[in-house]
Design a protein around this motif. Structure first.
Motif: not given
Length: 397
Positions: A292-299, A306-310, A365-376
């Motif tokens: 959920a935090s990664l989705l918030m960072m991406i979208f 950002e702070y809610g995601a933290a 960039s958001s690419v890193g967050y997408v990779v992290a989302l895929a791993l999660a």
């Protein structure tokens, strides 16, 4: 009361345990101070590319494993607290030497070409992380167990690990504050000071004498890596790689303060929310929060998101890491408890280091967050459909 010169502690939270718990905190902070500032500083100070900085971060994760096969023979042949103290000292010296060369006496650095500087930084990074790995394996896998009674050891491991977990937020906070007042190189000095504080606490603690074992192997997985826990290790490693990608991209003290708040919320959640919950619910809930935090960072590209995601990241990491630690303990035989602690530490910190390297290589960039989302997501599916069932079939106690 003392029997055969061995202290007996009725309560876990005596002064020796407090000292080692805070040593764990300071030692963790000494490494995590590098996360928010070092990548940018290396690029600006020496002109390194993103790939070169990512390689240095990767060496941080690889170096942790170098002394692992020698950990058992070192702590049995020599006094284990001395092994830990020397390792902490050498880790601190690496940071202090870099601070001296980059801030106090810059003649050598200024007169060297970039390739030479890169080589020496790679050596410093590898050696420093190797000694850090040995010190943490000795501290968490041996010393913390030594200062408590056998019936308190699970609680001791669980509680002391929380101090190290808090270092993931407190280390970057200390680095950002030091940088704002004294310059970015001060993070190197802060790392050394925190390491020396940990060294002092270890040296002030009394430890019972332990006779060395017989037939000690020169290289061993004992106190290093729990081979039967390989699937737990890989599952947790993927989670921490995802977290490492996230944290290395943030340089705002408010992000880490909210992550710290998330850790504290997860402590309360363990006590009041998950006390009687289904066994797999903690890790699944933690992973859902991280996703959920990664989705918030991406979208959602606003500060509130950002702070809610933290906050969600802190809660998710706190809940899932605490349960993985207990799984490692229960998967291991009684004589391998220290090995389970080292294996958990290696997954925790090498995952963060590998994730940081990946995040630096990709860029902010958001690419890193997408990779992290895929791993999660992969981690969640792996745990739900395979790892939990495998653990239940293979646990020792």
């Amino acid at each position: 009361m003392y029997t055969q010169n061995t202290p007996v502690h009725v309560r876990l939270w005596h002064k020796g345990f407090w000292a080692l718990a805070f040593a764990n905190l300071f030692l963790s902070m000494s490494m995590f101070v590098y996360l928010p500032l070092l990548p940018q500083w290396l690029g600006e100070r020496f002109g390194f590319s993103g790939r070169e900085v990512a390689f240095l971060a990767l060496l941080n994760g690889i170096g942790l494993f170098l002394f692992g096969p020698k950990c058992s023979i070192l702590v049995q042949r020599y006094r284990r607290n001395i092994v830990c103290a020397v390792s902490i000292f050498m880790h601190s010296v690496m940071g202090l030497a870099l601070f001296y060369l980059c801030r106090v006496n810059t003649v050598i650095i200024d007169s060297s070409d970039p390739s030479t500087i890169f080589f020496f930084l790679a050596v410093f990074q590898t050696v420093g992380s190797a000694f850090y790995g040995l010190s943490m394996m000795t501290l968490s896998g041996t010393l913390i167990i030594d200062v408590c009674e056998s019936f308190q050891r699970t609680e001791a491991n669980h509680s002391a690990a929380w101090f190290g977990r808090l270092g993931l937020a407190l280390g970057p906070i200390a680095a950002i504050l030091c940088s704002s007042f004294f310059g970015r190189e001060s993070a190197l000095l802060a790392s050394s000071v925190l390491g020396l504080l940990a060294l002092l606490l270890v040296m002030l603690t009394n430890f019972p004498f332990r006779a060395p074992g017989e037939n000690i192997k020169r290289f061993s997985t004992d106190r290093f890596f729990l081979t039967r826990g390989i699937w737990l290790f890989l599952n947790f490693l993927m989670i921490m790689v995802a977290v490492g990608i996230v944290v290395v991209c943030h340089h705002d003290v408010r992000f880490y303060l909210l992550m710290l708040g998330g850790f504290l919320v997860s402590l309360l959640a363990q006590k009041f929310v998950f006390a009687n919950a289904e066994l797999k619910s903690e890790i699944l809930s933690g992973l859902f929060l991280i996703i959920a935090s990664l989705l918030m960072m991406i979208f959602r590209h606003v500060d509130v998101a950002e702070y809610g995601a933290a906050l969600l990241t802190g809660i998710g990491v706190g809940i899932s890491a605490a349960r993985f630690l207990l799984f490692f303990i229960k998967l291991s035989p009684h004589c391998k408890r220290g090995t389970s602690q080292s294996t958990f530490f290696l997954a925790w910190h090498s995952g963060l280091a590998f994730g940081a390297a990946l995040g630096i290589g990709i860029g902010e960039s958001s690419v890193g967050y997408v990779v992290a989302l895929a791993l999660a997501v992969v981690s969640l599916l792996m745990y739900h459909f395979f790892t939990h069932t495998w653990y239940m079939d293979n646990k020792s106690r």
